[in-house]
Design a protein around this motif. Structure first.
Motif, PDB file in Angstrom:
ATOM      1  N   PRO A  66       0.871  -1.248  -0.182  1.00 55.66           N
ATOM      2  CA  PRO A  66      -0.145  -0.128   0.092  1.00 55.66           C
ATOM      3  C   PRO A  66       0.863   1.230   0.083  1.00 55.66           C
ATOM      4  O   PRO A  66       1.839   1.568   0.773  1.00 55.66           O
ATOM      5  N   GLY A  67       0.745   2.076  -1.129  1.00 56.04           N
ATOM      6  CA  GLY A  67       1.422   3.463  -0.984  1.00 56.04           C
ATOM      7  C   GLY A  67       2.666   3.330  -1.231  1.00 56.04           C
ATOM      8  O   GLY A  67       3.619   4.388  -1.222  1.00 56.04           O
ATOM      9  N   ARG A  68       3.438   2.170  -1.602  1.00 56.15           N
ATOM     10  CA  ARG A  68       4.829   1.998  -1.971  1.00 56.15           C
ATOM     11  C   ARG A  68       4.957   1.223  -3.215  1.00 56.15           C
ATOM     12  O   ARG A  68       4.387   0.398  -3.853  1.00 56.15           O
ATOM     13  N   GLU A  69       6.221   1.588  -3.906  1.00 55.77           N
ATOM     14  CA  GLU A  69       6.655   1.077  -5.091  1.00 55.77           C
ATOM     15  C   GLU A  69       7.065  -0.548  -4.733  1.00 55.77           C
ATOM     16  O   GLU A  69       7.142  -0.978  -3.791  1.00 55.77           O
ATOM     17  N   LYS A  70       7.030  -1.298  -6.099  1.00 55.44           N
ATOM     18  CA  LYS A  70       7.754  -2.648  -5.826  1.00 55.44           C
ATOM     19  C   LYS A  70       9.238  -2.596  -5.302  1.00 55.44           C
ATOM     20  O   LYS A  70       9.732  -1.551  -5.445  1.00 55.44           O
TER      21      LYS A  70
END
Length: 456
Positions: free
Chosen positions: A353-357
Motif C-alpha cells: 500500500p502506497g509503496r513501489e515494488k
C-alpha cells in the motif's frame, strides 16, 4: 514351427518384463523418494578427478564420502533414529542455539554478514557449496546458519566439520520427516491431490473444503519449502538471541548453490552503491540466471531494476528493516495461494500500500550459481553433479582476472515485460487453511533464550 513361435513369444514376454522392471527402477531412482530426490543419480561416491583438480587439497575433506557399514544399494534409505528421538534432538539443538567456532572467530556482531543456507537432503551439492564458501575471501567474518528440514547424521557431521568461520544449525520443527502421517506431513485421511471437490466432500477427507485455486489438494513435499523458508527467516530475524540486535545483511542461499571467491566483496560494493545511489533498493542480488557469462564486460557492472522472484531469488540479501516491511504484510504472504516462497514475496512486492515494488541492485556478472540439476523443479536426464560443478569451476577460473573490482558502475532499467507483469493469481498448492494457519503462527513465536547445553 509352433514351438519356435512359442519361444519367440516367451522371449518377448521376458524382455518386456525386464524392461518394465528396469523402467520401474529408473523411475524410482529419478524420483528419489520423499527425501533424497536425485541424490543417487549424482553418484555421490564419485567426485570426478576433474572437479578435485580445481579444489585445494586441504578442502578435499569436505568432499570425502565415508562408507557406511552396510551392503545396501544406494536407492535404499538409511536407517535413522525413531521420530521421537529425532524430535528431541531437534529441540535440543534449537534450544541450545550453539555457535560453533565462536571461540576462534569471535562473537556475532550487529553488522556480521549472516549467510542463511536452506538444506534438504542433497548432500553432494551441499559438499560443493561448502567448498566454494571455504574459498571465499573474508568468509571468516561471517556466520553461516544452516537451516535443515531433514535430520541426517551425515549432513550434521559435515556441517559441524566446518572450520573456516562461525557456524550454527537450526532445524525446521514441522517437517515431513517428523510428521510423516499427520499434518504438516500427509495425513492418511488427507484428500489426494487430484480428487474432485464433490468427491472429496463425499469422502469427508480432512481438507475437502480447501482445494487450491486450480482445484487441487495440498502436497506436503511442495508446501514444506515455503514453510521452511518462512520459518527460517522468522527464526533468524525474530527469535535467535545472537541476532537480537542484528542490523547487517542476511544472504539467502540454498544447498545447490555455488559462490565465487569475491561474493562477499561484491556484496559490500552492492551495499555501498545502493547507499549512495539507490536508497530505495531494498534487495541485493548476487546471482542471476544467465546462459552466457561475459566477465570481461560485466564483472564490475551492476543493474538497478524492479525485483522479480524468478530472476533475483538466488543469493539475494536484505536487512532487518526490509524484513520489517515484509512482516507488515505477513498475512498476505501466508494467505497467498502459491506454494513458492519467492512468488509469495513477489505478490507482496506488487501489493504494498502506497509503496513501489521492491527494487534490487544486482551483479551483471553473477557471483552465485545454481548447480542443482535434480530436484522438484529440475528433473534432467543427466543429473551428474560433477559435470555442472566442473563447468562453474572453469568459468570462475577464466573469470579470475576480473574478480574483486575496486568499484562498480550502475545502470537503471525499468525491467522487461516479465519484470512488470502483474501477478493475477498464484501458482496454487497453498489453498489448505492448515498451511495458511501454520504459516501465520510462525510469526507469533517470541525470541527464545539461548541455553548453554553441553553434549557428551
Amino acid at each position: 514351427m509352433p514351438r519356435l513361435k512359442y519361444a519367440s513369444v516367451a522371449r518377448v514376454v521376458v524382455i518386456l518384463g525386464l524392461f518394465c522392471l528396469w523402467l520401474q527402477i529408473m523411475l524410482s531412482a529419478s524420483s528419489g523418494g520423499m527425501y533424497r530426490e536425485g541424490e543417487e543419480l549424482m553418484n555421490a561416491n564419485d567426485t570426478s578427478e576433474q572437479v578435485l583438480a580445481l579444489v585445494p587439497p586441504e578442502l578435499h575433506k569436505y568432499l570425502t564420502v565415508h562408507p557406511k557399514n552396510s551392503t545396501a544399494n544406494s536407492t535404499e534409505k538409511i536407517s535413522y533414529k525413531n521420530i521421537t528421538d529425532i524430535k528431541r534432538a531437534i529441540q535440543r539443538c534449537n534450544d541450545a542455539q550453539l555457535i560453533h567456532n565462536e571461540d576462534i572467530f569471535g562473537p556475532v556482531q550487529n553488522d556480521t554478514i549472516i549467510i542463511a543456507i536452506q538444506v534438504h537432503t542433497r548432500l553432494t551439492y551441499l559438499r560443493h557449496l561448502i567448498v566454494s564458501l571455504a574459498q571465499a575471501k573474508e568468509i571468516d567474518r561471517t556466520l553461516l546458519i544452516f537451516s535443515h528440514d531433514y535430520y541426517d547424521e551425515e549432513i550434521n557431521a559435515l556441517v559441524r566439520s566446518i572450520d573456516f568461520t562461525k557456524v550454527m544449525q537450526i532445524f525446521y520443527p514441522y517437517s515431513i520427516q517428523t510428521h510423516p502421517n499427520e499434518f504438516p506431513g500427509m495425513d492418511p485421511n488427507d484428500c489426494p491431490r487430484d480428487t474432485k471437490f464433490d468427491q472429496a466432500v463425499k469422502l469427508k477427507c480432512n481438507n475437502a473444503l480447501y482445494p487450491d485455486l486450480h482445484g487441487h489438494y495440498r502436497e506436503a513435499k511442495y508446501t514444506q519449502t515455503k514453510h521452511h523458508w518462512w520459518w527460517k527467516a522468522n527464526r533468524i530475524f525474530n527469535q535467535l538471541q545472537s541476532t537480537a540486535g542484528h542490523t547487517g545483511m542476511v544472504v539467502f542461499l540454498e544447498e545447490d548453490h555455488y559462490v565465487a571467491e569475491d561474493f562477499i566483496h561484491m556484496l559490500g560494493l552492492l551495499k555501498s552503491t545502493a547507499d549512495k545511489s539507490c536508497p530505495q533498493c531494498e534487495i541485493l542480488s548476487l546471482g542471476t540466471y544467465l546462459k552466457t557469462y561475459q566477465y570481461h564486460v560485466n564483472s564490475d557492472k551492476v543493474e538497478i531494476t524492479p525485483w522479480h522472484s524468478s530472476m533475483h531469488n538466488m543469493g539475494f540479501a536484505f536487512n532487518r528493516s526490509v524484513w520489517s516491511n515484509i512482516m507488515e504484510l505477513q498475512e498476505q504472504f501466508c494467505a497467498y495461494d502459491d506454494y513458492n516462497w519467492d512468488y509469495s514475496l513477489l505478490h507482496l512486492s506488487q501489493n504494498r500500500p502506497g509503496r513501489e515494488k521492491f527494487k534490487v541492485i544486482l551483479c551483471k556478472g553473477p557471483r552465485v550459481f545454481h548447480i542443482g540439476e535434480c530436484g522438484f523443479h529440475h528433473k534432467k536426464s543427466n543429473c551428474n553433479a560433477s559435470t555442472v560443478i566442473s563447468k562453474v569451476q572453469k568459468l570462475l577460473v577464466n573469470a579470475k582476472p576480473y574478480m574483486f573490482p575496486t568499484r562498480v558502475s550502475a545502470t537503471v532499467t525499468a525491467g522487461g515485460a516479465k519484470h512488470n507483469k502483474k501477478l493475477v493469481k498464484g501458482n496454487g498448492g497453498w489453498g489448505d487453511i492448515r498451511d495458511q494457519e501454520l504459516c501465520a503462527n510462525m510469526t507469533r513465536i517470541g525470541r527464545q533464550a539461548r541455553r548453554n547445553i553441553y553434549y557428551a
